[in-house]
Design a protein around this motif. Sequence first.
Motif, PDB file in Angstrom:
ATOM      1  N   ILE A   5      21.960 -29.389 -22.541  1.00 50.95           N
ATOM      2  CA  ILE A   5      21.342 -29.230 -23.931  1.00 50.95           C
ATOM      3  C   ILE A   5      22.488 -29.603 -24.869  1.00 50.95           C
ATOM      4  O   ILE A   5      23.576 -29.814 -24.408  1.00 50.95           O
ATOM      5  N   SER A   6      22.174 -30.219 -25.887  1.00 49.30           N
ATOM      6  CA  SER A   6      23.179 -30.692 -26.931  1.00 49.30           C
ATOM      7  C   SER A   6      22.689 -30.085 -28.275  1.00 49.30           C
ATOM      8  O   SER A   6      21.503 -30.295 -28.636  1.00 49.30           O
ATOM      9  N   LYS A   7      23.599 -29.412 -29.039  1.00 46.99           N
ATOM     10  CA  LYS A   7      23.251 -28.761 -30.228  1.00 46.99           C
ATOM     11  C   LYS A   7      23.809 -29.516 -31.397  1.00 46.99           C
ATOM     12  O   LYS A   7      25.109 -29.812 -31.319  1.00 46.99           O
TER      13      LYS A   7
ATOM     14  N   VAL B  93      19.814 -27.697 -34.235  1.00 45.00           N
ATOM     15  CA  VAL B  93      18.654 -28.590 -33.382  1.00 45.00           C
ATOM     16  C   VAL B  93      19.214 -28.610 -32.090  1.00 45.00           C
ATOM     17  O   VAL B  93      20.221 -28.548 -31.945  1.00 45.00           O
ATOM     18  N   ILE B  94      18.262 -28.317 -31.136  1.00 50.88           N
ATOM     19  CA  ILE B  94      18.701 -28.347 -29.667  1.00 50.88           C
ATOM     20  C   ILE B  94      17.848 -29.444 -29.135  1.00 50.88           C
ATOM     21  O   ILE B  94      16.753 -29.489 -29.404  1.00 50.88           O
ATOM     22  N   GLU B  95      18.727 -30.265 -28.383  1.00 54.88           N
ATOM     23  CA  GLU B  95      18.069 -31.361 -27.602  1.00 54.88           C
ATOM     24  C   GLU B  95      18.473 -31.465 -26.077  1.00 54.88           C
ATOM     25  O   GLU B  95      19.532 -30.942 -25.697  1.00 54.88           O
ATOM     26  N   ASP B  96      17.334 -31.558 -25.441  1.00 54.51           N
ATOM     27  CA  ASP B  96      17.543 -31.752 -23.777  1.00 54.51           C
ATOM     28  C   ASP B  96      18.131 -32.973 -23.567  1.00 54.51           C
ATOM     29  O   ASP B  96      17.787 -34.068 -23.962  1.00 54.51           O
ATOM     30  N   VAL B  97      19.231 -33.083 -22.496  1.00 53.73           N
ATOM     31  CA  VAL B  97      19.800 -34.094 -22.127  1.00 53.73           C
ATOM     32  C   VAL B  97      19.593 -34.100 -20.620  1.00 53.73           C
ATOM     33  O   VAL B  97      20.073 -33.022 -19.712  1.00 53.73           O
TER      34      VAL B  97
ATOM     35  N   TYR C 119      29.667 -27.528 -32.881  1.00 53.24           N
ATOM     36  CA  TYR C 119      29.197 -28.405 -33.937  1.00 53.24           C
ATOM     37  C   TYR C 119      29.461 -27.835 -35.207  1.00 53.24           C
ATOM     38  O   TYR C 119      29.724 -26.595 -35.229  1.00 53.24           O
ATOM     39  N   GLU C 120      29.514 -28.616 -36.185  1.00 58.13           N
ATOM     40  CA  GLU C 120      29.972 -28.264 -37.622  1.00 58.13           C
ATOM     41  C   GLU C 120      28.654 -27.888 -38.369  1.00 58.13           C
ATOM     42  O   GLU C 120      27.754 -28.670 -38.494  1.00 58.13           O
ATOM     43  N   VAL C 121      28.849 -26.781 -39.063  1.00 54.41           N
ATOM     44  CA  VAL C 121      27.854 -26.102 -40.109  1.00 54.41           C
ATOM     45  C   VAL C 121      28.184 -26.903 -41.499  1.00 54.41           C
ATOM     46  O   VAL C 121      29.259 -26.567 -42.046  1.00 54.41           O
ATOM     47  N   ILE C 122      27.346 -27.652 -42.334  1.00 53.68           N
ATOM     48  CA  ILE C 122      27.437 -28.002 -43.316  1.00 53.68           C
ATOM     49  C   ILE C 122      26.892 -27.399 -44.567  1.00 53.68           C
ATOM     50  O   ILE C 122      25.595 -27.226 -44.335  1.00 53.68           O
ATOM     51  N   SER C 123      27.618 -27.192 -45.524  1.00 48.49           N
ATOM     52  CA  SER C 123      26.898 -26.577 -46.537  1.00 48.49           C
ATOM     53  C   SER C 123      25.978 -27.477 -47.374  1.00 48.49           C
ATOM     54  O   SER C 123      25.856 -28.749 -47.038  1.00 48.49           O
TER      55      SER C 123
ATOM     56  N   ASP D  32      32.667 -23.590 -37.793  1.00 46.37           N
ATOM     57  CA  ASP D  32      32.149 -24.415 -36.594  1.00 46.37           C
ATOM     58  C   ASP D  32      31.604 -23.496 -35.448  1.00 46.37           C
ATOM     59  O   ASP D  32      31.993 -22.352 -35.431  1.00 46.37           O
ATOM     60  N   VAL D  33      30.508 -23.822 -34.739  1.00 47.94           N
ATOM     61  CA  VAL D  33      29.790 -22.955 -33.690  1.00 47.94           C
ATOM     62  C   VAL D  33      30.055 -23.491 -32.572  1.00 47.94           C
ATOM     63  O   VAL D  33      29.790 -24.853 -32.070  1.00 47.94           O
ATOM     64  N   ASP D  34      30.571 -22.721 -31.558  1.00 45.23           N
ATOM     65  CA  ASP D  34      30.611 -22.978 -30.074  1.00 45.23           C
ATOM     66  C   ASP D  34      29.470 -22.854 -29.250  1.00 45.23           C
ATOM     67  O   ASP D  34      28.683 -21.721 -29.626  1.00 45.23           O
TER      68      ASP D  34
END
Length: 898
Positions: free
Chosen positions: A515-517, A527-531, A591-595, A603-605
Amino acid sequence: MHTNNFKILFALSFTVFINTLSFAQDIQTKKDSIKPIVKDVKIVKADSLLTPQLSERAQDSVLTDSVKPKKELLEHIVKYSAIDTNKFNQKQHKLYLYNEAVIDYGDMNIKAGSIIVDYNTNTVYAKGIVDTVGTYTQAPVFTQGSNVVEPDSIVFNTKSQKALIYNSKTEQGEGTVIANVTKKENDSVYFLKNAKYTTAEDLEDPEYYIKLRKAKIVPGKKIVTGLANLFFYDVPTPLGLPFGFFPQTEKHTSGVIIPSFGEQNDRGYFLQNGGYYFAISDYIDLAVLGDYYTNGSYGMRMESTYSKRYKFRGNIGFRYENLINSERGFPDYSKNTIYNIRWSHSQDSKSNPNSRFSASVNLGSSTYYRSSINQINTGAFLNNTLSSSVSYSKTFHGEPQVNFSLTATHSQNTNTEQINMTLPTFQGSVGRMYPFASKTGSKKGIIQNINLQYNVRGENRIQTTDSLFFKKEMFDDARAGFQHSIPLSTNFKLFKYFSLSASTNYNEVWTFKTISKSFDPIERKEVIEDVNGFDSFRTYNFSTSLGTTIYGMFDFQKEGKDRKIQAIRHVIRPSISYNINPAFDKYYDSYEVISADGLTTSDVDYSRFERGVFGTPNKNFSSSMGISVSNNIEAKVRDKDSTATKPKKITILNNLNFATSYNFAGDSLQWSPVRMSGGTQLFNNKMSVNFGATLDPYALDNNNNRIDKFNIDNGGSLFRLTSANLTTSWSISSKKGDKKDKKSRGIEENLRSGGRDDDMFGVSEDFANNQFNEEDKEEEKPSALYNSPIPWSLRLAYAVNYSNSRRQNEISSHSLMFSGDIELSPKWSIGASSGYDLKNAGFTYTQLRFERDLLSWRMNFSWIPFSSRSSWNFFIGIKSSILKDLKYEKRKQPDQRL
């Protein structure tokens, strides 16, 4: 003389036979013996030259006669015997046998008190004898092939094979035919008049029979009758047929299955469990059954059983019901379709020791057992899970040994309708190898005990719901992967009394979808995408453990005293272990969480392997120590049997275990709660008790959250009880009740449906399809005093759970379940299954059962007095399977709730 030569030869042959083996009992008159006339006879030897030689052409064809020789008079050897009389009257050409007379001729055997053989008419007459007190004894028993007839008397013609049989009793399959006069036409056809057919045991006074005005019997094949009706103790009933056909065969045969009929409140009149039975072969059969309701509801079932001796056995079942509630156009109109598939297969272990195939399948609609109105599903009404497993395994012997298996599994929660499947799971392993061990002798030391093995596991895991089951969408989110592991370990003795083991494990996981978040700033969500594509990760860890066993004996014996408790033995097995798991944070991304104003807030691991079949690698370094102590306590007591030479050993505690761990790498709350569990057996193993508790050393704050402070330092006790549980089961019975077989057909049906192996939740019952199996009853010794033992059995199950993790201090569940059976008399028995919810103060699912043994008949009544399954079922029918369609069944089925 010429016209009676056949009879004369027949009599002379028996005369010669009798005179060579026995002495006549007639007193012969003395006569002058006739001296033989002797003449001189001159023997002349013929010269071969004087004999005219015939050429082959000159020989007459009459010398080689084409006419077959006449059939011998007696085809078989006649064997006969008697105790008192064994006489042949040459004048009348009759043979008289008296008292336990026996004649054997080919496949025919006659035993009787008196037998007369008339060679003039080729007739055998057999009857019983009357003893000194006037009792008719030694009645004839006529046997020909597998057919046995027990008449009062019989007249049999040895030439035509015809016979007249008077007052006979003949076993035909599971029943008996009682006839006043029977005409035996040949070996395969009998004609009867005013006969009785019954399956009763008391043939002198049968409690019921079917009167056959005229009948034809073909032994081992069929009974064809004219007008026939049912009698109870010689009282006629209007239940009858103008003609009847009763198949009589030892092999399985195809035939129609008569349905049951009745009425249900919201579905109208119905026909149930009717269909056809197909006897496909000696190894497999098929029963196709169906139900139909006048409001349009219907159902069908297919059941097949197959078996091959010393190879395998199994059964397959498919059930489908289309249920319609109310009538079309009404507001409560609804329609529901449910189904269930079951398959059970077991292989004989001796058929192929190196490979094995087995199956246990139970899948279908999640609401099947709750919605089905079939009586056979009563015991499975409370099932919450359906599970299936089909597996094949094979072993390749050698050094090292190689094993592999393929398994397909299914697990279904009927409440949430969630389904988890593996299609399939592959497992392979290479047996344990000792590369440094010597080829001879035992392994010693840390080096020789080093061993390793290889394991591989592959899964294709599917998670879906009941609505998408067997549809294309269920395969869209399938996850597949492989896991390889190589464990390396060794063990050795330390300081003589301690056992030390150390191991390390290398683990590698392959996956085909990751997956890629990312964060969507517009939708403000993750958003979660399958790879798709191959990916893998590798991990390893290390562990070691040290343990020993401590034996303690408390001896209470003293000289001159015979104490009841002689000794108590306490076995303690302490163990300490250490585990270390490195951090594999290289397999993590962020990935970064933008306000809303465009600034990065955090940052979310995450790991791209989060949705993988075999989990994710450790992100944080872990170093922990585990501590556990197990206890076993036994006692030696004086045996109540005075002849016993040794004391009796009893178990006080089967186990009493304590376990906790300490995390060296943790920054807070390093101690895990202490988990305690134990169990024991009481009352001669009739009662089992299991208990457990969780003890937390840390305190709670004002918001009932755990804090990094010991409870004892916060003004409390050393440990805080957060949860506890206690379960007990007790089975008691009388001596005779204990001998009853608990694995009845109803309980076996419960197990096949995924239910319990007891009757706590009721028993599945299908009276019309249930053949009665009589138990072997011991003969009671007569006594001067009246004594009627009442066999009974009682099963209890008690469970209580306590919760206090956040100071709620409550009993989360508290219930008592019970079931029992009691035999009020040798013919009456009742049973019940129920329970009581002590927390919510109400009875649980309840079933009452009544059964009456009516000799050749049986009567059953099952009643569920309340709940959504409220219903009852009454049945009375013949025990014998040949007449199982002669029955009466009335039922009130539960109202459908969709």
